[in-house]
Design an enzyme around this catalytic site. Structure first.
Site, PDB file in Angstrom:
ATOM      1  N   ASN A   9      75.016  29.032  86.195  1.00 29.83           N
ATOM      2  CA  ASN A   9      74.838  27.589  86.036  1.00 29.83           C
ATOM      3  C   ASN A   9      76.109  26.931  86.567  1.00 29.83           C
ATOM      4  O   ASN A   9      77.137  26.939  85.901  1.00 29.83           O
ATOM      5  CB  ASN A   9      74.621  27.265  84.544  1.00 29.83           C
ATOM      6  CG  ASN A   9      74.561  25.772  84.285  1.00 29.83           C
ATOM      7  OD1 ASN A   9      74.447  24.966  85.205  1.00 29.83           O
ATOM      8  ND2 ASN A   9      74.647  25.398  83.009  1.00 29.83           N
ATOM      9  N   LYS A  11      76.652  23.873  87.059  1.00 29.65           N
ATOM     10  CA  LYS A  11      76.901  22.531  86.503  1.00 29.65           C
ATOM     11  C   LYS A  11      77.266  21.575  87.637  1.00 29.65           C
ATOM     12  O   LYS A  11      76.758  21.731  88.751  1.00 29.65           O
ATOM     13  CB  LYS A  11      77.979  22.604  85.409  1.00 29.65           C
ATOM     14  CG  LYS A  11      77.669  23.701  84.382  1.00 29.65           C
ATOM     15  CD  LYS A  11      78.497  23.641  83.151  1.00 29.65           C
ATOM     16  CE  LYS A  11      78.085  24.761  82.205  1.00 29.65           C
ATOM     17  NZ  LYS A  11      78.786  24.740  80.942  1.00 29.65           N
ATOM     18  N   HIS A  95      69.706  22.090  78.497  1.00 31.26           N
ATOM     19  CA  HIS A  95      71.074  22.583  78.317  1.00 31.26           C
ATOM     20  C   HIS A  95      71.789  21.709  77.283  1.00 31.26           C
ATOM     21  O   HIS A  95      71.545  20.507  77.197  1.00 31.26           O
ATOM     22  CB  HIS A  95      71.825  22.565  79.652  1.00 31.26           C
ATOM     23  CG  HIS A  95      73.134  23.270  79.577  1.00 31.26           C
ATOM     24  ND1 HIS A  95      74.266  22.659  79.083  1.00 31.26           N
ATOM     25  CD2 HIS A  95      73.487  24.545  79.877  1.00 31.26           C
ATOM     26  CE1 HIS A  95      75.260  23.545  79.095  1.00 31.26           C
ATOM     27  NE2 HIS A  95      74.814  24.685  79.570  1.00 31.26           N
ATOM     28  N   GLU A  97      74.594  20.438  77.199  1.00 33.03           N
ATOM     29  CA  GLU A  97      75.289  19.265  77.753  1.00 33.03           C
ATOM     30  C   GLU A  97      74.311  18.126  77.986  1.00 33.03           C
ATOM     31  O   GLU A  97      74.663  16.956  77.824  1.00 33.03           O
ATOM     32  CB  GLU A  97      76.016  19.657  79.054  1.00 33.03           C
ATOM     33  CG  GLU A  97      77.263  20.489  78.741  1.00 33.03           C
ATOM     34  CD  GLU A  97      77.616  21.521  79.790  1.00 33.03           C
ATOM     35  OE1 GLU A  97      77.134  21.428  80.939  1.00 33.03           O
ATOM     36  OE2 GLU A  97      78.383  22.446  79.455  1.00 33.03           O
ATOM     37  N   GLU A 167      72.466  29.790  73.767  1.00 32.75           N
ATOM     38  CA  GLU A 167      73.857  29.463  74.065  1.00 32.75           C
ATOM     39  C   GLU A 167      74.488  28.737  72.876  1.00 32.75           C
ATOM     40  O   GLU A 167      74.286  27.536  72.699  1.00 32.75           O
ATOM     41  CB  GLU A 167      73.929  28.536  75.281  1.00 32.75           C
ATOM     42  CG  GLU A 167      73.339  29.116  76.538  1.00 32.75           C
ATOM     43  CD  GLU A 167      73.874  28.426  77.784  1.00 32.75           C
ATOM     44  OE1 GLU A 167      74.559  29.100  78.568  1.00 32.75           O
ATOM     45  OE2 GLU A 167      73.634  27.223  77.946  1.00 32.75           O
ATOM     46  N   GLY A 173      82.173  27.332  77.544  1.00 33.41           N
ATOM     47  CA  GLY A 173      83.378  26.825  78.205  1.00 33.41           C
ATOM     48  C   GLY A 173      84.623  26.889  77.335  1.00 33.41           C
ATOM     49  O   GLY A 173      85.647  26.309  77.658  1.00 33.41           O
ATOM     50  N   SER A 213      80.639  31.585  77.662  1.00 31.16           N
ATOM     51  CA  SER A 213      81.830  32.361  78.024  1.00 31.16           C
ATOM     52  C   SER A 213      81.521  33.814  78.377  1.00 31.16           C
ATOM     53  O   SER A 213      82.306  34.707  78.065  1.00 31.16           O
ATOM     54  CB  SER A 213      82.893  32.273  76.913  1.00 31.16           C
ATOM     55  OG  SER A 213      83.296  30.923  76.728  1.00 31.16           O
TER      56      SER A 213
HETATM   57  P1  PGA Z   1      80.284  29.061  80.275  1.00 30.12           P
HETATM   58  O1  PGA Z   1      78.972  28.124  80.354  1.00 30.12           O
HETATM   59  O2  PGA Z   1      79.861  30.407  80.784  1.00 30.12           O
HETATM   60  O3  PGA Z   1      81.283  28.405  81.164  1.00 30.12           O
HETATM   61  O4  PGA Z   1      80.702  29.111  78.846  1.00 30.12           O
HETATM   62  C1  PGA Z   1      77.699  28.592  80.012  1.00 30.12           C
HETATM   63  C2  PGA Z   1      76.674  27.500  80.127  1.00 30.12           C
HETATM   64  O5  PGA Z   1      76.942  26.355  79.728  1.00 30.12           O
HETATM   65  O6  PGA Z   1      75.548  27.749  80.602  1.00 30.12           O
END
Ligand code: PGA
Length: 251
Positions: A9, A11, A95, A97, A167, A173, A213
């Site tokens: 992803n 983003k 997601h 976010e 997640e 992140g 992560s």
């Molecule tokens: P990350 O993000 O691997 O940077 O923690 C995962 C995601 O939001 O899909």
């Protein structure tokens, strides 16, 4: 038997040129990988060239969102018809976010999931609890609500086409990964919800990815868990080398 799928992803990262350069490198790095599904979620502006860049390879392209209508007066939105027309095969939906910054609800995400399926796009439905939920003992309840809400009204035949991505928001992140044991416990609980909704057989067929992560050095232990069937990878999907290592950890 459910399939292991490792999805990146990106983003809001990478220009068109950056996307093509990374995918060209990734294509070579994962050539010959057959038993793991490989997906990259690129930004809208890069999707068309991303699809062309991976042509003839084992990499599929995902959008990171879509609007649940074929076309119309929805300024700024992108439809499943447009995604299909350029060869996009997956779409990341719900997601955390988007839930947080764009106030997406389970009902709206559910509309998107159904609409994506009706266009033959594979939805990657993201669910996950926040830190305060986990601390208050609401982890399973939050995930159950999001899974039930996101997949409401689907038939068993449709449900098995969906990929679920668990997640935990506190692991996205932050560098904090759920331990393989903690993640497995939640994946099991999610599969139980899927079994309640669609029957045990269908639940066994649904790929449940872990995200938050995921890195080259923790992927193997996570993917070794019985109910962890892949990963949704943010930061570590931006570079071909680190992402290819995660893909290979799923072999
Ligand atoms: P990350 O993000 O691997 O940077 O923690 C995962 C995601 O939001 O899909």
């Amino acid at each position: 038997m459910r399939k292991t799928i490792i999805a990146g992803n990106w983003k809001m990262n990478k220009t068109n040129a950056d996307a093509v350069a990374m995918l060209t490198e990734l294509k070579a790095a994962v050539a010959g990988v057959e038993n793991v599904g490989i997906v990259i979620g690129a930004p809208f502006t890069a999707l068309s060239d991303a699809v062309k860049a991976v042509e003839g390879s084992n990499i599929k392209i995902a959008a990171q969102n879509m609007y649940p209508k074929a076309s119309g007066a929805y300024t700024g939105e992108v439809s499943p018809e447009m995604l299909k027309a350029i060869g996009v095969e997956y779409v990341i939906l719900g997601h955390s976010e988007r839930r947080e910054y764009f106030h997406e609800t389970d009902a709206f995400i559910n509309e998107k999931v159904k609409c994506a399926l009706s266009y033959g796009l594979t939805p990657i439905l993201c669910v996950g609890e926040k830190l305060e939920d986990r601390e208050a003992g609401r982890t399973d309840l939050v995930n159950e609500t999001q899974v039930k809400g996101g997949l409401a009204g689907l038939t068993k035949e449709e449900a098995v086409k969906v990929v679920v991505a668990y997640e935990p928001v506190w692991a996205i992140g932050t560098g904090k990964t759920a331990t393989p044991e903690i993640a497995e416990e939640t994946h099991k609980a999610i599969r139980k919800v899927l079994a309640e909704m669609f029957g045990a057989e269908a639940a066994e067929e649904i790929t449940i990815q872990y995200g938050g992560s995921v890195k080259a050095d923790n992927a193997k232990d996570l993917l070794a868990q019985a109910d962890i069937d892949g990963g949704l990878v943010g930061g570590a999907s931006l570079e071909a080398e680190s992402f290819a290592k995660i893909v290979k950890a799923g072999m």
